[in-house]
Design an enzyme around this catalytic site. Structure first.
Site, PDB file in Angstrom:
ATOM      1  N   HIS A 182       7.699   4.494  -5.112  1.00  0.00           N
ATOM      2  CA  HIS A 182       7.009   3.717  -4.132  1.00  0.00           C
ATOM      3  C   HIS A 182       7.622   2.691  -3.814  1.00  0.00           C
ATOM      4  CE1 HIS A 182       2.762   5.413  -5.279  1.00  0.00           C
ATOM      5  NE2 HIS A 182       3.656   6.322  -4.826  1.00  0.00           N
ATOM      6  N   LEU A 236      -6.120   2.822 -20.678  1.00  0.00           N
ATOM      7  CA  LEU A 236      -7.433   2.397 -21.064  1.00  0.00           C
ATOM      8  C   LEU A 236      -8.579   3.295 -20.588  1.00  0.00           C
ATOM      9  CD1 LEU A 236      -6.906  -1.458 -20.994  1.00  0.00           C
ATOM     10  CD2 LEU A 236      -7.267  -0.009 -22.947  1.00  0.00           C
ATOM     11  N   GLN A 237      -8.209   3.933 -19.325  1.00  0.00           N
ATOM     12  CA  GLN A 237      -9.318   4.438 -18.630  1.00  0.00           C
ATOM     13  C   GLN A 237      -9.049   6.251 -18.867  1.00  0.00           C
ATOM     14  OE1 GLN A 237      -8.853   2.954 -14.649  1.00  0.00           O
ATOM     15  NE2 GLN A 237     -11.164   2.105 -14.860  1.00  0.00           N
ATOM     16  N   GLY A 278      -0.118   3.760 -18.654  1.00  0.00           N
ATOM     17  CA  GLY A 278      -0.758   2.775 -17.585  1.00  0.00           C
ATOM     18  C   GLY A 278      -1.146   3.212 -16.327  1.00  0.00           C
ATOM     19  N   CYS A 283      23.427  -8.292   5.703  1.00  0.00           N
ATOM     20  CA  CYS A 283      24.203  -7.953   4.622  1.00  0.00           C
ATOM     21  C   CYS A 283      25.361  -8.931   4.217  1.00  0.00           C
ATOM     22  CB  CYS A 283      24.623  -6.605   4.850  1.00  0.00           C
ATOM     23  SG  CYS A 283      25.771  -5.861   3.405  1.00  0.00           S
TER      24      CYS A 283
END
Length: 559
Positions: free
Chosen positions: A170, A277-278, A250, A208
């Site tokens: 992403h 955790l889930q 995660g 740049c």
């Protein structure tokens, strides 16, 4: 950074308001499992049964001894693997005080409640976590070969991980790419630059610094509706196919195509480990599933593999010492969840829905009349040529392998759910809310709702002559063969399913499509969800910018 062509003088430290620009909303839980945790290593790597979970945002913790045993088992898998790929999501950065997305205090969870995250680091200062540093140390030790991340926070790079072993699907909010020469630079991101960076053309306003270039710089963030960078996804796919071991850390694994990449290792006989955790839609595919904190897992894993993890980032920022309080902290969390479950079980007893109270009506029980003793699941199995009025509350109704039944439902069905499988010549009259009815592998079934307010969704698959009456003046008849002709794309599906819903007062029949690990939706609903995502993202971007603006305001004079 050795082997990296990026500028290192402009190391990032400001908070990334751009972190909310990913499309991670509109994704719902699907087929998942929860492991209670084995007590010995011999029982850790086992297949697990599927359990249906609806929108479960609960964070689970393994018992401390079980968690440690699982880490030991993962360490052995790492030793045995010749190519290990790690996949990281927002959960690995929560200890850096960056919010995740679907946790109890995640961006999307709080957004649904009209709130904004409160876990953002003061003054926008964030550093890599112990988990980030552990991944880098394990990579340098030759035990992790590649890292695939959907995070844009740049913390993997800032932990010293080389770009040659990192695929950022992403993008990275701390990097800018020259539109002329292609040089990539790491920059100090300010709020003003982020504001410029949200323009459709990605221009940041910088130029740049390469000799003789001066080209315009663009941010490297994948924004809503944009395609993933081809080079990153191609490299991530190639590495995933080579993986003998995939470790997911995660992430709730609900965003495509990232959630599908770890599964590529399974196609080649590899193993899957999930640390979150889930629960996730792919827990039943994992050889080992751990419920615990990302830093805890990675630091214990490094210790098991005799890999030292530095306490200082490559930028010279020293972290607070890692403290192993898992035995106490996880025990507290397990006890908390057990109390919560006990409270839930007690509530279910009030409604008479204990699992031991299932009511089964079979061929031996057939006799016309009333059923007044149902308490939990009401199962009709193998019944033929009988008539019943169900004058008792129950939790759910299932009919399987039945023929010639006439049933009336004037009493409450607590879950408002009914399933019909392998049945024929049924007549059902429903006078209470039953918002989900599914009919599979059945024919000549007549379902009548005595009032439109009792009806919501009606699923069919492999059916013939299924009649649905919501409005007596306008019954509809459903047959899979005719529906497949109507929806040509269904012919490409192995098990096409269709749904009838009340939309604007009219019954609308649609083809069911599947997303993620199996969540059922339709093209129309997906379009609505996408639009809601877009509006949510815009609202969250606005809220996060306000938060960053407030954090950058100078304090009172003299302070």
């Amino acid at each position: 950074m050795e082997g990296d062509d990026r500028d290192s003088n402009d190391a990032p430290s400001g908070f990334l308001a751009e972190i909310t620009k990913f499309r991670k909303g509109g994704l719902k839980p699907t087929e998942t499992v929860h492991s209670a945790g084995p007590q010995s290593l011999d029982n850790i790597i086992v297949p697990k049964a599927n359990v249906r979970v609806f929108d479960d945002k609960t964070e689970y913790y393994d018992p401390p001894a079980t968690f440690r045993q699982k880490v030991q088992a993962v360490a052995q898998l790492v030793r045995d693997s010749k190519h290990t790929v790690v996949y990281t999501g927002a959960g690995i950065s929560t200890n850096a005080r960056l919010p995740d997305y679907r946790g109890p205090k995640g961006i999307w969870t709080l957004k649904e409640q009209g709130l904004t995250p409160d876990t953002i680091a003061p003054n926008g200062e964030i550093d890599p976590t112990h988990g980030h540093l552990a991944i880098t140390a394990l990579n340098k030790a030759g035990l992790i070969n590649h890292v695939v991340s959907t995070n844009i926070d740049g913390l993997h790079l800032r932990s010293g991980l080389e770009t040659s072993v990192l695929s950022e699907l992403h993008g990275n909010a701390y990097t800018e790419k020259c539109s002329k020469c292609g040089h990539i630079s790491i920059r100090q991101i300010t709020f003003e630059l982020i504001q410029n960076g949200v323009h459709p053309d990605h221009l940041t306003g910088n130029t740049c610094s390469q000799p003789g270039c001066g080209g315009e710089l663009r941010d490297c963030i994948v924004k809503f509706g944009e395609s993933l960078p081809a080079a990153e996804i191609e490299r991530a796919t190639a590495e995933s196919k080579k993986a003998q071991l995939a470790i997911v850390i995660g992430t709730s694994m609900r965003v495509k195509p990232a959630c599908d990449l770890p599964l590529l290792s399974l196609e080649n006989g590899g193993k899957l480990v999930i640390v979150n955790l889930q629960k996730t839609p792919f827990d039943n595919k994992a050889s080992i599933q751990l419920h615990g904190d990302c830093d805890d897992f990675l630091m214990l894993l490094a210790k098991e593999l005799n890999v030292a993890v530095p306490n200082t980032t490559p930028e010279g920022r020293e972290l607070v010492d890692f403290f192993d309080d898992i035995d106490y902290r996880y025990a507290q969390e397990v006890e908390r969840l057990q109390k919560k479950q006990a409270e839930y079980d007690q509530k279910m007893k009030v409604f008479g829905t204990q699992k031991v109270d299932n009511t089964v009506i079979s061929t031996a029980d057939v006799s016309d009349g009333e059923i007044t003793h149902a308490k939990n699941l009401l199962l009709f199995s193998g019944c033929q040529n009988c008539t019943y009025t169900i004058n008792s509350k129950c939790t759910k109704v299932i009919l399987e392998n039945c023929a010639g039944l006439k049933l009336k439902f004037p009493q409450t069905i607590l879950t408002q759910t009914m399933e019909i499988v392998n049945c024929e010549n049924l007549s059902l009259e429903i006078s209470v809310p039953v918002f989900t009815v599914s009919v599979d592998k059945s024919k000549d079934v007549n379902v009548t709702f005595t009032a439109p307010r009792f009806f919501q969704t009606f699923y069919v698959a492999h059916v013939k002559n299924v009649s649905l009456t919501v409005n007596p003046a306008d019954p509809i008849v459903l047959s899979s063969e005719e529906l497949c002709e109507r929806f040509q794309e269904s012919k490409k599906m192995e098990f096409p399913q269709f749904v009838v819903q009340n939309v604007g007062g009219q019954l609308l029949t649609e083809l069911v499509i599947r997303e993620g690990g199996g969540y059922a939706t339709t093209k129309r609903q997906k379009h609505i969800a996408d639009e809601n995502d877009r509006r949510n993202i815009q609202a969250m971007e606005h809220a996060m910018r306000r938060l960053v603006t407030i954090s950058q305001r100078p304090g009172p004079a003299g302070k």
